[in-house]
Design an enzyme around this catalytic site. Structure first.
Site, PDB file in Angstrom:
ATOM      1  N   TYR A 187       0.833  -1.210   0.000  1.00 60.46           N
ATOM      2  CA  TYR A 187       0.000   0.000   0.000  1.00 60.46           C
ATOM      3  C   TYR A 187       0.866   1.259   0.000  1.00 60.46           C
ATOM      4  O   TYR A 187       0.628   2.200  -0.769  1.00 60.46           O
ATOM      5  CB  TYR A 187      -0.904  -0.046   1.231  1.00 60.46           C
ATOM      6  CG  TYR A 187      -1.916   1.058   1.331  1.00 60.46           C
ATOM      7  CD1 TYR A 187      -3.002   1.136   0.454  1.00 60.46           C
ATOM      8  CD2 TYR A 187      -1.814   2.015   2.337  1.00 60.46           C
ATOM      9  CE1 TYR A 187      -3.948   2.144   0.580  1.00 60.46           C
ATOM     10  CE2 TYR A 187      -2.760   3.017   2.466  1.00 60.46           C
ATOM     11  CZ  TYR A 187      -3.827   3.078   1.590  1.00 60.46           C
ATOM     12  OH  TYR A 187      -4.763   4.085   1.718  1.00 60.46           O
ATOM     13  N   LYS A 191       1.003   4.001  -2.982  1.00 55.20           N
ATOM     14  CA  LYS A 191       0.657   5.395  -2.712  1.00 55.20           C
ATOM     15  C   LYS A 191       1.826   6.332  -2.991  1.00 55.20           C
ATOM     16  O   LYS A 191       1.636   7.470  -3.410  1.00 55.20           O
ATOM     17  CB  LYS A 191       0.179   5.541  -1.269  1.00 55.20           C
ATOM     18  CG  LYS A 191      -1.161   4.851  -0.987  1.00 55.20           C
ATOM     19  CD  LYS A 191      -2.250   5.310  -1.949  1.00 55.20           C
ATOM     20  CE  LYS A 191      -3.622   4.827  -1.539  1.00 55.20           C
ATOM     21  NZ  LYS A 191      -4.684   5.237  -2.483  1.00 55.20           N
TER      22      LYS A 191
END
Length: 326
Positions: A187, A191
């Site tokens: 993640y 991002k």
């Protein structure tokens, strides 16, 4: 005085629930016509779908209860204009269909809000290949896919018009990237990649009149309910500091003509607070005394430098997690 987004067309991905839904409702409240994207079947990000785009009201049964269609219906019930798109933005063809739906339905696309995402949290030494690939696919590839087709649309319009056109991209990064979330390597990487995509896109499309910015929102949604389980909802009936409604107004602003000079920026938003993240700056610079560095010279320069710095201090900005209103 008209609404700030009156006459503009927006796409919001992952808008069937949570943060995306709040963003879609806010854009509609500000006057935008909204294409609400989400999966036709909950929880299937990363799987190809057979369903295609269609406007709410034309079907019955399970498909008519899709979250995207429910959100579009809510916008129309409030007097706005909206259609639903049931599809996987991480699929290149379906992302193209999403952008084309906005153009075919409303004549053009003006605003793209990339929000769709999933979580597959695990420590890096325990993470499977599929857990890595699926998160990178939905977040990073999904952002690229829609951006690619939207950018091509704006470039073609600009060439036809002989000058800049109106275009806005709002991407969704995360504090997990800024702070270096230990249990979210997939993640955090996705991002961080989105921030790189955003700044590159901002520079590439500026001459066409298009801006691209990224937000790091903190919101209690179905995807993050485990992450924020320790944050209590106010017992006095007040708005939850982690409510998506704290984030949506910033998206509305970044999508508006008023934000024309905001480009290539990263903003943290939650709980009645907006913080502008500063770009990285050079902390120190060392030059070799010879033609090329040797191990010994680097040891003599860098080892003393890092000996004076706190052991926990890395490139990650963990202090962002302590930001709050007040």
């Amino acid at each position: 005085m008209g609404q700030p987004l009156e006459g503009l067309t927006a796409i919001v991905t992952g808008a069937g629930r949570g943060l995306g839904r709040a963003e879609a409702l806010e854009l509609a409240r500000l006057g935008a016509r909204v294409v609400v994207n989400d999966l036709g079947e909950p929880g299937r990000w990363g799987s190809p779908l057979l369903e295609r785009s269609r406007e709410l009201g034309g079907g019955t049964g399970a498909a008519s209860a899709a979250p995207a269609e429910e959100a579009a219906a809510e916008i129309r019930a409030a007097g706005g204009q909206a259609v639903a798109h049931l599809g996987d933005v991480a699929d290149h063809r379906q992302a193209e269909e999403l952008v084309q739906l906005a153009i075919d339905t409303y004549g053009r696309l003006d605003i793209l809000v990339n929000n769709a995402g999933i979580l597959r949290d695990r420590m890096v030494f325990s993470m499977t290949e599929d857990e890595w690939d699926s998160v990178i696919r939905v977040h990073l590839k999904g952002h690229f896919n829609t951006t690619h087709f939207a950018a091509a649309h704006w470039r073609a319009r600009s060439k036809e018009a002989g000058g800049p056109v109106f275009g806005r991209i709002v991407n969704t990064s995360s504090e997990a990237f800024l702070a270096g979330s230990a249990g979210q390597p997939n993640y955090a990487a996705a991002k961080g990649g989105i921030v790189g995509l955003t700044t590159s896109t901002a520079l590439a499309l500026a001459k066409y009149g298009v801006t691209a910015n990224a937000i790091c929102p903190r919101a209690r949604t179905r995807m993050t309910e485990d992450v924020f389980a320790g944050f209590q909802v106010p017992e006095d009936g007040g708005l939850d500091p982690l409510a998506p409604e704290h984030v949506a107004p910033l998206v509305g602003y970044l999508a508006s003509p008023a934000a024309a000079r905001v480009n290539g920026q990263l903003l943290v938003v939650h709980g009645g607070m907006v913080a502008i993240a500063e770009r990285p700056r050079i902390a120190a610079k060392f030059d070799t005394a010879k033609e090329v560095f040797s191990y010994e010279e680097l040891d003599g320069l860098l080892t003393p430098y890092y000996a004076e710095r706190p052991a926990h201090e890395t490139f990650a900005a963990a202090e962002v997690l302590g930001l709050k209103r007040g």
